[in-house]
Scaffold this motif. Sequence first.
Motif, PDB file in Angstrom:
ATOM      1  N   ARG A 201     -11.712  10.490  -1.184  1.00 37.46           N
ATOM      2  CA  ARG A 201     -12.569   9.458  -0.613  1.00 37.46           C
ATOM      3  C   ARG A 201     -12.241   8.146  -1.300  1.00 37.46           C
ATOM      4  O   ARG A 201     -11.714   8.123  -2.425  1.00 37.46           O
ATOM      5  CB  ARG A 201     -14.036   9.814  -0.775  1.00 37.46           C
ATOM      6  CG  ARG A 201     -14.495   9.980  -2.205  1.00 37.46           C
ATOM      7  CD  ARG A 201     -15.963  10.333  -2.275  1.00 37.46           C
ATOM      8  NE  ARG A 201     -16.353  10.675  -3.637  1.00 37.46           N
ATOM      9  CZ  ARG A 201     -17.048  11.751  -3.964  1.00 37.46           C
ATOM     10  NH1 ARG A 201     -17.416  12.626  -3.035  1.00 37.46           N
ATOM     11  NH2 ARG A 201     -17.386  11.976  -5.226  1.00 37.46           N
ATOM     12  N   GLY A 202     -12.593   7.061  -0.637  1.00 40.85           N
ATOM     13  CA  GLY A 202     -12.287   5.776  -1.237  1.00 40.85           C
ATOM     14  C   GLY A 202     -12.629   4.628  -0.324  1.00 40.85           C
ATOM     15  O   GLY A 202     -13.263   4.791   0.729  1.00 40.85           O
ATOM     16  N   VAL A 203     -12.178   3.456  -0.733  1.00 42.02           N
ATOM     17  CA  VAL A 203     -12.466   2.248   0.026  1.00 42.02           C
ATOM     18  C   VAL A 203     -11.220   1.366   0.053  1.00 42.02           C
ATOM     19  O   VAL A 203     -10.489   1.264  -0.934  1.00 42.02           O
ATOM     20  CB  VAL A 203     -13.665   1.492  -0.584  1.00 42.02           C
ATOM     21  CG1 VAL A 203     -13.365   1.054  -2.012  1.00 42.02           C
ATOM     22  CG2 VAL A 203     -14.053   0.302   0.285  1.00 42.02           C
ATOM     23  N   GLU A 204     -10.963   0.783   1.206  1.00 42.90           N
ATOM     24  CA  GLU A 204      -9.890  -0.195   1.382  1.00 42.90           C
ATOM     25  C   GLU A 204     -10.537  -1.558   1.596  1.00 42.90           C
ATOM     26  O   GLU A 204     -11.294  -1.756   2.548  1.00 42.90           O
ATOM     27  CB  GLU A 204      -9.022   0.164   2.592  1.00 42.90           C
ATOM     28  CG  GLU A 204      -8.314   1.502   2.461  1.00 42.90           C
ATOM     29  CD  GLU A 204      -7.763   2.015   3.770  1.00 42.90           C
ATOM     30  OE1 GLU A 204      -7.170   3.110   3.778  1.00 42.90           O
ATOM     31  OE2 GLU A 204      -7.940   1.315   4.809  1.00 42.90           O
TER      32      GLU A 204
ATOM     33  N   ASP B  39      -0.837 -19.007   3.884  1.00 37.69           N
ATOM     34  CA  ASP B  39      -1.836 -17.938   3.957  1.00 37.69           C
ATOM     35  C   ASP B  39      -1.518 -16.900   2.891  1.00 37.69           C
ATOM     36  O   ASP B  39      -0.370 -16.728   2.486  1.00 37.69           O
ATOM     37  CB  ASP B  39      -1.894 -17.310   5.357  1.00 37.69           C
ATOM     38  CG  ASP B  39      -0.624 -16.587   5.746  1.00 37.69           C
ATOM     39  OD1 ASP B  39      -0.344 -15.506   5.188  1.00 37.69           O
ATOM     40  OD2 ASP B  39       0.105 -17.091   6.620  1.00 37.69           O
ATOM     41  N   GLY B  40      -2.574 -16.240   2.425  1.00 40.53           N
ATOM     42  CA  GLY B  40      -2.417 -15.245   1.384  1.00 40.53           C
ATOM     43  C   GLY B  40      -3.339 -14.064   1.628  1.00 40.53           C
ATOM     44  O   GLY B  40      -4.368 -14.181   2.299  1.00 40.53           O
ATOM     45  N   ARG B  41      -2.954 -12.907   1.068  1.00 40.70           N
ATOM     46  CA  ARG B  41      -3.729 -11.694   1.281  1.00 40.70           C
ATOM     47  C   ARG B  41      -3.811 -10.893  -0.004  1.00 40.70           C
ATOM     48  O   ARG B  41      -2.825 -10.757  -0.733  1.00 40.70           O
ATOM     49  CB  ARG B  41      -3.090 -10.841   2.378  1.00 40.70           C
ATOM     50  CG  ARG B  41      -3.798  -9.496   2.583  1.00 40.70           C
ATOM     51  CD  ARG B  41      -3.127  -8.669   3.651  1.00 40.70           C
ATOM     52  NE  ARG B  41      -3.749  -7.356   3.731  1.00 40.70           N
ATOM     53  CZ  ARG B  41      -4.833  -7.064   4.446  1.00 40.70           C
ATOM     54  NH1 ARG B  41      -5.407  -8.014   5.161  1.00 40.70           N
ATOM     55  NH2 ARG B  41      -5.347  -5.854   4.463  1.00 40.70           N
ATOM     56  N   VAL B  42      -5.009 -10.361  -0.245  1.00 36.64           N
ATOM     57  CA  VAL B  42      -5.226  -9.419  -1.337  1.00 36.64           C
ATOM     58  C   VAL B  42      -5.766  -8.132  -0.729  1.00 36.64           C
ATOM     59  O   VAL B  42      -6.735  -8.163   0.046  1.00 36.64           O
ATOM     60  CB  VAL B  42      -6.226  -9.966  -2.371  1.00 36.64           C
ATOM     61  CG1 VAL B  42      -6.448  -8.935  -3.481  1.00 36.64           C
ATOM     62  CG2 VAL B  42      -5.728 -11.276  -2.964  1.00 36.64           C
ATOM     63  N   ALA B  43      -5.142  -7.009  -1.056  1.00 32.30           N
ATOM     64  CA  ALA B  43      -5.588  -5.707  -0.568  1.00 32.30           C
ATOM     65  C   ALA B  43      -5.795  -4.792  -1.769  1.00 32.30           C
ATOM     66  O   ALA B  43      -4.878  -4.603  -2.577  1.00 32.30           O
ATOM     67  CB  ALA B  43      -4.573  -5.106   0.392  1.00 32.30           C
ATOM     68  N   TRP B  44      -7.004  -4.225  -1.876  1.00 31.38           N
ATOM     69  CA  TRP B  44      -7.333  -3.339  -2.990  1.00 31.38           C
ATOM     70  C   TRP B  44      -7.781  -2.006  -2.422  1.00 31.38           C
ATOM     71  O   TRP B  44      -8.710  -1.944  -1.622  1.00 31.38           O
ATOM     72  CB  TRP B  44      -8.438  -3.958  -3.843  1.00 31.38           C
ATOM     73  CG  TRP B  44      -8.960  -3.055  -4.939  1.00 31.38           C
ATOM     74  CD1 TRP B  44      -8.306  -2.048  -5.567  1.00 31.38           C
ATOM     75  CD2 TRP B  44     -10.274  -3.098  -5.524  1.00 31.38           C
ATOM     76  NE1 TRP B  44      -9.101  -1.453  -6.513  1.00 31.38           N
ATOM     77  CE2 TRP B  44     -10.319  -2.082  -6.503  1.00 31.38           C
ATOM     78  CE3 TRP B  44     -11.388  -3.912  -5.308  1.00 31.38           C
ATOM     79  CZ2 TRP B  44     -11.465  -1.848  -7.259  1.00 31.38           C
ATOM     80  CZ3 TRP B  44     -12.522  -3.674  -6.073  1.00 31.38           C
ATOM     81  CH2 TRP B  44     -12.556  -2.657  -7.028  1.00 31.38           C
ATOM     82  N   THR B  45      -7.092  -0.944  -2.823  1.00 31.55           N
ATOM     83  CA  THR B  45      -7.463   0.403  -2.416  1.00 31.55           C
ATOM     84  C   THR B  45      -7.916   1.186  -3.636  1.00 31.55           C
ATOM     85  O   THR B  45      -7.175   1.317  -4.611  1.00 31.55           O
ATOM     86  CB  THR B  45      -6.280   1.134  -1.757  1.00 31.55           C
ATOM     87  OG1 THR B  45      -5.812   0.384  -0.630  1.00 31.55           O
ATOM     88  CG2 THR B  45      -6.706   2.510  -1.275  1.00 31.55           C
ATOM     89  N   ALA B  46      -9.154   1.677  -3.575  1.00 31.96           N
ATOM     90  CA  ALA B  46      -9.702   2.522  -4.647  1.00 31.96           C
ATOM     91  C   ALA B  46      -9.890   3.925  -4.085  1.00 31.96           C
ATOM     92  O   ALA B  46     -10.577   4.099  -3.068  1.00 31.96           O
ATOM     93  CB  ALA B  46     -11.023   1.962  -5.146  1.00 31.96           C
ATOM     94  N   THR B  47      -9.285   4.923  -4.720  1.00 34.24           N
ATOM     95  CA  THR B  47      -9.286   6.287  -4.198  1.00 34.24           C
ATOM     96  C   THR B  47      -9.691   7.281  -5.276  1.00 34.24           C
ATOM     97  O   THR B  47      -9.246   7.187  -6.428  1.00 34.24           O
ATOM     98  CB  THR B  47      -7.882   6.664  -3.679  1.00 34.24           C
ATOM     99  OG1 THR B  47      -7.414   5.669  -2.773  1.00 34.24           O
ATOM    100  CG2 THR B  47      -7.919   8.009  -2.957  1.00 34.24           C
ATOM    101  N   GLU B  48     -10.529   8.233  -4.900  1.00 38.96           N
ATOM    102  CA  GLU B  48     -10.871   9.356  -5.765  1.00 38.96           C
ATOM    103  C   GLU B  48     -10.442  10.638  -5.084  1.00 38.96           C
ATOM    104  O   GLU B  48     -10.782  10.869  -3.920  1.00 38.96           O
ATOM    105  CB  GLU B  48     -12.377   9.413  -6.039  1.00 38.96           C
ATOM    106  CG  GLU B  48     -12.790  10.599  -6.907  1.00 38.96           C
ATOM    107  CD  GLU B  48     -14.297  10.756  -7.016  1.00 38.96           C
ATOM    108  OE1 GLU B  48     -14.730  11.694  -7.703  1.00 38.96           O
ATOM    109  OE2 GLU B  48     -15.020   9.951  -6.401  1.00 38.96           O
ATOM    110  N   THR B  49      -9.669  11.465  -5.777  1.00 37.76           N
ATOM    111  CA  THR B  49      -9.232  12.751  -5.230  1.00 37.76           C
ATOM    112  C   THR B  49      -9.607  13.867  -6.203  1.00 37.76           C
ATOM    113  O   THR B  49      -9.751  13.636  -7.408  1.00 37.76           O
ATOM    114  CB  THR B  49      -7.714  12.775  -4.997  1.00 37.76           C
ATOM    115  OG1 THR B  49      -7.038  12.646  -6.257  1.00 37.76           O
ATOM    116  CG2 THR B  49      -7.282  11.642  -4.077  1.00 37.76           C
TER     117      THR B  49
END
Length: 661
Positions: A523-526, A538-548
């Motif tokens: 489970r996690g969040v994008e 233009d700029g982009r930040v993407a953070w993915t936090a995942t727990e397995t």
Amino acid sequence: MRIHIHHLAAPLVLGLTLPALAQTTTPAATPPGAPATIVMPETIVTATRIPTPAERVPAAVTVITRQDIEERGYQTLSEALATVPGLRLVQAGGIGQQASAFIRGGASRHVVVLLDGVPVNDPSEPNGAFNFGNELLGDIERIEVVRGPGSSLYGSGAISGVINLITRRAPANTPIQAFGEVAGGTQGTARGTLGLAGTMPGWDYMVAGQGLTTQGTDATPRRFTRDTRETEDFRAAAGSARFGWNPAAGTRVEGLLRWRENHVDLDNVPNDDPNYTGNDRRWFGQLRGETALLDGIWTTGVRVALTEDRRRYLNLPDARSSATTDDLFRGERQVFDWGNRIRLGDVGPFAQSALAFGVTHEREAVDQASGSPSFRTTTNATSRSTALHAGLQGQVGGRLDFSAGLRQDLADDYDGFLSWRTGAVLAVPEVNSRLILAAGTAFKAPSLYQRFGRIGTTFQGNPDLRPENSFSWEVGTETDIALFGREDGGTFGATYFDTQYRNLINFNRSFTSLENIERAMSRGVELGLTLRPAPWLDGRVAWTATETRDEATGAPLARRPKNVVAVSARVSPTDRLTIAPEVLFTGPSPETAAYSNSGAFIGGVTYNKAGTVANLTGSYRVMEGITAFAEGRNLTNSRYEPANGFGTYGRSLLVGARFVF
């Protein structure tokens, strides 16, 4: 509102059935003198196989266009996927070596890869996983990544996501156009592409060839005390040809032939090996056609495709080792597909309703022998499966879109599986937002090796294995924010996902066969934020936090870090100059197989250190049709290890020019 995609906010086309072939032709290259741009279709085909406006699709989608590939200097598929939200790319070596993709915490074997809508995962790979380190991008128009369960569309393997590689097409109203590039740089690297494409009355064509060679990458970590700093060579070539015929309005027939072959030097961990080599070759061909009936209300099409993979790994005795390796893997897949789309229109309270349905038949064959003579692994088997699939979608109240898909897979030699996926998108224009909710099931059929493979007299595959399966759900939102004097000066997106895995396949207690004995969760969040402070920036930040977690042991799943952050930008102060920086941070990653600095094996769960890799590409349009570029990779010379025992290869620089006439 914007569809949640990566880099460029543009629609896409994706589907295993034939998604309006006559409507999806895109340029093979840009007009002379113009920056690289792609004219994208106005509709997409994802969870329902039905052309749909992008903002109405209930899926987390990333699109990497031809413009992204060129402006960011992506040479291989693994480079292009490294910063996709929710996807962790692990390359065990330098350019061209084994690379695995973990989407939303799922295993690499739980990702289906398509080429123009046809599965190309190698059946002879023991677990059915795809090697993302092999593919060059010279003939690729765009890459589409759909995260989440996709078995209701694509069948076996699409548990955590689907990646579709779409090849270049002919430019409209242009009898002949030449395109290509040439580049060279450090580590003895040279790269080139040359192609021709054009459109004549009633027909079109595209042919392209490409090559890449490098002689100096070294992914053996410097921390190993016995490191000899031997470099590994890589040579790759590919060719593709596409021909299309439009005999009548609404009817199109199209054929594609693609060949790719790689030669790579390999290493044993933790020691360099001077004569361990690999050869990987694939032939791919397909013929497809569709026609519109009943004034375009019903569109029907058929597809026939064949993929042949051949891999050989050879290692002769040398001063460091007397062992001999001669491994050969052959895999074949045949696909027959009949797909249909029917526009139902307004039915009761439902508007813009549409139905899709069809039948897909696949045949897989494997002939494989690997390992030492006393411990030989062999698989020689064939399997067949047939799937019936259907999807329905519509809109209620002008702002709530729904979709549902169902697929029944029937197989000769394992239990079939009924998969489904449903989703909804609620538009909230009052706050420039859309809300997404989706859920579904997916499965991965046991591979031919898992069912019928043998290792000498000590191991026998299990023909009674059941498919691995999952249940997933996700909820997300995307909002345009008024900033910098424009309504969409910023876009914020957040998606929470949860997946439960059941019947995962692993060794039995005696290691003499395999069983469905594992359970896991992820489970996690994008999170994503895009800022557009100026028309040229233009700029982009993407953070993915995942727990397995392995639910039997409680341990985290290997090679799934809790945190991955990607930062990218596009700076174009003039219409000639574009600068594209990219930084990828990966947090500590659990490993179940690791090595000390002396090369000793370490069992149990350990953690790789966090690492950061920075890239920078600059492009300058010299004159009409010619653009010069420079690509800098791993600028800080990071020694980060994506997989324990395999470091990021060192700093490199490539300079060159691309053209279109």
